[in-house]
Design an enzyme around this catalytic site. Structure first.
Site, short mmCIF file in Angstrom:
data_model
loop_
_atom_site.label_atom_id
_atom_site.label_comp_id
_atom_site.label_asym_id
_atom_site.label_seq_id
_atom_site.Cartn_x
_atom_site.Cartn_y
_atom_site.Cartn_z
N CYS A 113 10.00 -19.33 88.00
CA CYS A 113 10.48 -17.95 88.01
C CYS A 113 10.84 -17.43 86.61
O CYS A 113 10.91 -16.23 86.40
CB CYS A 113 11.68 -17.80 88.94
SG CYS A 113 11.23 -18.21 90.63
N HIS A 257 15.04 -11.22 87.57
CA HIS A 257 14.01 -11.80 88.44
C HIS A 257 14.36 -11.42 89.87
O HIS A 257 15.52 -11.51 90.29
CB HIS A 257 14.01 -13.32 88.27
CG HIS A 257 13.29 -14.04 89.35
ND1 HIS A 257 12.00 -13.72 89.71
CD2 HIS A 257 13.67 -15.06 90.16
CE1 HIS A 257 11.63 -14.52 90.69
NE2 HIS A 257 12.62 -15.33 90.99
N ASN A 287 9.83 -12.20 96.58
CA ASN A 287 9.97 -12.92 95.31
C ASN A 287 8.57 -13.34 94.85
O ASN A 287 7.92 -14.16 95.50
CB ASN A 287 10.88 -14.14 95.56
CG ASN A 287 11.08 -15.01 94.34
OD1 ASN A 287 10.29 -15.00 93.41
ND2 ASN A 287 12.15 -15.79 94.36
N1 COA Z 1 14.97 -16.96 109.97
C1 COA Z 1 15.95 -17.27 110.81
N2 COA Z 1 16.80 -18.28 110.60
C2 COA Z 1 16.65 -19.00 109.49
C3 COA Z 1 15.63 -18.72 108.56
C4 COA Z 1 14.77 -17.64 108.83
N3 COA Z 1 13.77 -17.28 108.02
N4 COA Z 1 15.72 -19.60 107.54
C5 COA Z 1 16.76 -20.41 107.83
N5 COA Z 1 17.31 -20.05 109.00
C6 COA Z 1 18.45 -20.65 109.70
C7 COA Z 1 18.71 -22.07 109.26
O1 COA Z 1 17.88 -22.95 110.00
C8 COA Z 1 20.17 -22.22 109.61
O2 COA Z 1 20.29 -22.49 110.96
P1 COA Z 1 21.43 -23.51 111.51
O3 COA Z 1 22.73 -22.92 111.08
O4 COA Z 1 21.19 -23.49 112.97
O5 COA Z 1 21.12 -24.82 110.84
C9 COA Z 1 20.75 -20.84 109.36
O6 COA Z 1 19.63 -19.94 109.32
C10 COA Z 1 21.50 -20.73 108.07
O7 COA Z 1 20.74 -21.33 107.07
P2 COA Z 1 21.25 -21.45 105.63
O8 COA Z 1 20.21 -22.12 104.80
O9 COA Z 1 22.62 -22.03 105.62
O10 COA Z 1 21.35 -19.91 105.25
P3 COA Z 1 21.89 -19.27 103.95
O11 COA Z 1 22.96 -18.33 104.31
O12 COA Z 1 22.14 -20.25 102.85
O13 COA Z 1 20.63 -18.39 103.52
C11 COA Z 1 18.86 -18.35 101.91
C12 COA Z 1 19.41 -19.01 103.17
C13 COA Z 1 17.58 -19.10 101.54
C14 COA Z 1 18.51 -16.91 102.21
C15 COA Z 1 19.94 -18.43 100.81
O14 COA Z 1 20.39 -19.75 100.65
C16 COA Z 1 19.45 -17.93 99.48
O15 COA Z 1 19.30 -16.74 99.29
N6 COA Z 1 19.18 -18.86 98.52
C17 COA Z 1 18.57 -18.54 97.26
C18 COA Z 1 17.10 -18.61 97.48
C19 COA Z 1 16.31 -18.04 96.35
O16 COA Z 1 16.57 -16.96 95.86
N7 COA Z 1 15.28 -18.77 95.94
C20 COA Z 1 14.40 -18.39 94.92
C21 COA Z 1 15.04 -18.63 93.61
S1 COA Z 1 13.94 -18.29 92.33
#
Ligand code: COA
Length: 330
Positions: A113, A257, A287
């Site tokens: 990224c 980004h 993204n």
């Molecule tokens: N749709 C529905 N549910 C989803 C899902 C989706 N696309 N993806 C994950 N879940 C579920 C998970 O399985 C989890 O379920 P559980 O509680 O039953 O285990 C629940 O949602 C919560 O997951 P979690 O990973 O704890 O969510 P979060 O609040 O951390 O959000 C992200 C996940 C990825 C959105 C968040 O961590 C984030 O924004 N991270 C940064 C990612 C990023 O920007 N990456 C690129 C960097 S360059």
């Protein structure tokens, strides 16, 4: 020493719009979950047969046209991607060929990224140092062909999209254009956002077993990425300002980004700047990794959000972990 500035920008987005409702057809997810957690409403996916070099070439053509220089004046290509058409050679050589350029060098940058900002720093150094006059920097990605579109991959796959952006960097008066670049990496977090295979530490690099285990799909420790991104992005923006004796009040615009909207909002809050000073288009494209900053920059130029004399900070965080900023006097 002479300066270096961006002479022109361009972008290329595939025609095909993929909505959150489209993703719901292949995985267990909802519009609400995706929008609430990431801000992404739709993204663009290429049709089969289009690689990142083709998208990058389209963006490069637009950037060269906007720069007003003849294509033959380009001295060097820097191509940033995590999704090259092939395992090797890198994508830069395909862009050189597609643009019909002579035997100028083409360097691929693999810092995910932050790839465009690392690439821009290469162009900055070459142009400021007088090694080259005009460097074409491209960030281009085709993520869609490498995503797990089943429920198993939903945490990663709802975030990413395809696209390309480019800039032509050329000479400027000292103190104008690219003021400075700041780059960091912390490899101990490599496993928190990565794609393992094909892997040269394995023989063969890709096996049926690896595919069955899903090791050819990206893996992300989402919460960890989030926590580090919201710390490192404000830090590296402050670092760029401090290096130039400037403060937050001098900034006209931050172009981060486009990782996800919650990260962008957290960065605005940490910097204590109004939301409108931190650009976001993640809802339209998701993204796009190395392409997200040059796409956003091109949109900002087109929309008149950047005027001559404005101080603009580009900032990125991503896999590696790597993070970087570039401070520009437009
Ligand atoms: N749709 C529905 N549910 C989803 C899902 C989706 N696309 N993806 C994950 N879940 C579920 C998970 O399985 C989890 O379920 P559980 O509680 O039953 O285990 C629940 O949602 C919560 O997951 P979690 O990973 O704890 O969510 P979060 O609040 O951390 O959000 C992200 C996940 C990825 C959105 C968040 O961590 C984030 O924004 N991270 C940064 C990612 C990023 O920007 N990456 C690129 C960097 S360059």
């Amino acid at each position: 020493m002479r300066g270096a500035r961006i002479l022109g920008t361009g972008r290329a987005l595939p025609q095909r719009v993929v909505t959150n409702a489209d993703l719901m057809k292949s995985m267990d997810t909802t519009e609400e979950w995706i929008v609430q957690r990431t801000g992404v409403r739709e993204r663009r996916f290429v049709d089969p047969g289009t690689g990142s070099s083709a998208l990058g070439t389209e963006a490069a053509k637009a950037a060269i046209a906007a720069s007003g220089i003849a294509p033959g004046k380009i001295d060097f290509i820097v191509f940033a991607t995590v999704s090259p058409d092939w395992f090797f050679p890198g994508g830069g050589v395909f862009v050189q060929d597609k643009l019909g350029l002579p035997t100028i060098g083409a360097l691929d940058v693999r810092t995910q990224c932050t790839g465009f900002l690392y690439g821009l720093s290469v162009a900055e150094a070459y142009v400021k140092g007088g090694f080259f006059d005009h460097v074409l920097v491209i960030g281009s990605e085709v993520q869609s062909t490498g995503l797990d579109m089943s429920t198993a991959g939903r945490d990663v796959s709802v975030i990413f999209g395809d696209g390309a952006g480019a800039a032509v960097v050329g000479p400027a008066e000292p103190g104008k254009g690219i003021l400075s670049s700041h780059m960091h990496a912390e490899g101990k977090y490599a496993k928190d956002l990565m794609l393992e295979a094909p892997a040269s530490i394995e023989h063969p690099r890709l096996s049926h077993e690896m595919i069955d285990a899903g090791r050819h799909y990206p893996k992300m420790n989402g919460r960890y990425v989030f926590t580090h991104a919201v710390r490192r992005l404000p830090e590296v923006i402050r670092e760029a300002l401090a290096a130039n004796g400037l403060s937050m009040g001098d900034l006209s615009l931050v172009i981060p980004h486009q990782a996800n909207l919650r990260i962008t909002q957290a960065v605005a809050a940490a910097l204590q700047v109004p939301a409108e000073k931190v650009f976001s288009n993640v809802e339209k494209y998701g993204n796009t990794t190395a392409a997200s900053i040059p796409i956003a920059l091109d949109e900002c130029v087109e929309q008149g959000k950047i005027r001559e004399g404005d101080l603009v900070c580009l900032a990125a965080f991503g896999s590696g972990f790597t993070w970087a900023s570039t401070l520009l006097r437009w």
